[in-house]
Design a protein around this motif. Structure first.
Motif, PDB file in Angstrom:
ATOM      1  N   LYS A 287      -6.992  10.905   5.070  1.00  0.00           N
ATOM      2  CA  LYS A 287      -8.228  11.861   5.655  1.00  0.00           C
ATOM      3  C   LYS A 287      -9.248  11.503   5.399  1.00  0.00           C
ATOM      4  O   LYS A 287      -9.582  10.740   4.151  1.00  0.00           O
ATOM      5  CB  LYS A 287      -8.044  12.881   5.187  1.00  0.00           C
ATOM      6  N   ARG A 288     -10.619  11.491   6.019  1.00  0.00           N
ATOM      7  CA  ARG A 288     -11.950  11.057   5.706  1.00  0.00           C
ATOM      8  C   ARG A 288     -12.376  11.592   4.588  1.00  0.00           C
ATOM      9  O   ARG A 288     -12.908  10.809   3.770  1.00  0.00           O
ATOM     10  CB  ARG A 288     -12.755  11.574   6.855  1.00  0.00           C
ATOM     11  N   GLU A 289     -12.052  12.897   4.279  1.00  0.00           N
ATOM     12  CA  GLU A 289     -12.361  13.564   3.025  1.00  0.00           C
ATOM     13  C   GLU A 289     -11.668  12.726   1.636  1.00  0.00           C
ATOM     14  O   GLU A 289     -12.508  12.704   0.647  1.00  0.00           O
ATOM     15  CB  GLU A 289     -11.838  14.996   2.940  1.00  0.00           C
ATOM     16  N   GLU A 290     -10.556  12.274   1.792  1.00  0.00           N
ATOM     17  CA  GLU A 290      -9.906  11.560   0.831  1.00  0.00           C
ATOM     18  C   GLU A 290     -10.796  10.216   0.672  1.00  0.00           C
ATOM     19  O   GLU A 290     -11.162   9.766  -0.759  1.00  0.00           O
ATOM     20  CB  GLU A 290      -8.375  11.163   1.198  1.00  0.00           C
ATOM     21  N   VAL A 291     -10.976   9.575   1.509  1.00  0.00           N
ATOM     22  CA  VAL A 291     -11.813   8.247   1.451  1.00  0.00           C
ATOM     23  C   VAL A 291     -13.193   8.511   0.707  1.00  0.00           C
ATOM     24  O   VAL A 291     -13.865   7.817  -0.069  1.00  0.00           O
ATOM     25  CB  VAL A 291     -12.183   7.586   2.891  1.00  0.00           C
ATOM     26  N   GLU A 292     -13.888   9.670   1.386  1.00  0.00           N
ATOM     27  CA  GLU A 292     -15.358  10.113   0.735  1.00  0.00           C
ATOM     28  C   GLU A 292     -15.192  10.531  -0.713  1.00  0.00           C
ATOM     29  O   GLU A 292     -15.876   9.854  -1.574  1.00  0.00           O
ATOM     30  CB  GLU A 292     -15.781  11.299   1.660  1.00  0.00           C
ATOM     31  N   LYS A 293     -14.098  11.066  -1.124  1.00  0.00           N
ATOM     32  CA  LYS A 293     -13.865  11.358  -2.351  1.00  0.00           C
ATOM     33  C   LYS A 293     -13.576  10.164  -3.361  1.00  0.00           C
ATOM     34  O   LYS A 293     -14.290  10.052  -4.484  1.00  0.00           O
ATOM     35  CB  LYS A 293     -12.620  12.432  -2.732  1.00  0.00           C
TER      36      LYS A 293
ATOM     37  N   LYS B 136     -14.973   6.898  -2.528  1.00  0.00           N
ATOM     38  CA  LYS B 136     -15.920   6.291  -2.608  1.00  0.00           C
ATOM     39  C   LYS B 136     -17.043   7.214  -3.820  1.00  0.00           C
ATOM     40  O   LYS B 136     -17.687   6.474  -4.516  1.00  0.00           O
ATOM     41  CB  LYS B 136     -16.733   6.313  -1.340  1.00  0.00           C
TER      42      LYS B 136
ATOM     43  N   HIS C 233      -2.561   4.766   0.974  1.00  0.00           N
ATOM     44  CA  HIS C 233      -2.554   4.800   2.430  1.00  0.00           C
ATOM     45  C   HIS C 233      -1.537   4.217   3.150  1.00  0.00           C
ATOM     46  O   HIS C 233      -1.055   3.092   2.415  1.00  0.00           O
ATOM     47  CB  HIS C 233      -3.865   4.832   3.193  1.00  0.00           C
TER      48      HIS C 233
END
Length: 100
Positions: free
Chosen positions: A6-12, A14, A27
């Motif tokens: 999920k985008r939120e996981e990638v952002e976290k 980063k 992933h």
């Protein structure tokens, strides 16, 4: 090709690496160069020296750090090495979620 994250996981991830933490993002992944590998774990940290030092305890060489994006240096962990690292780092949720 990456998927199953999920985008939120990638952002976290980063955000954590930007703070100088060694952080992990697992992933699903498909790359014909690595048949049989269906997942990858990115172990990253913006402090490449810190990341290299962390990697040494797992037998990872500093020259294996992916520096294509200088703001997100990371190791790509695959196969047995991926599982060893996830277990040692107590990331059992990654193991369970991706059926490793």
């Amino acid at each position: 090709m990456a998927f199953g994250v999920k985008r939120e996981e990638v952002e976290k991830w980063k955000e954590e690496i930007a703070r100088g933490k060694v952080a992990f993002l697992t992933h699903y992944w498909k790359d014909d160069r690595f048949p049989g590998c269906r997942t990858v774990t990115k172990a990253g940290c913006t402090d490449a020296e810190k990341l290299a030092e962390w990697g040494r305890k797992y037998g990872l060489k500093p020259e294996w750090i992916d520096m294509r994006n200088p703001s997100r240096p990371h190791f790509d962990l695959l196969g047995e090495k991926q599982l060893v690292v996830l277990r040692n780092e107590k990331l059992f949720d990654h193991i369970k979620r991706f059926d490793l």
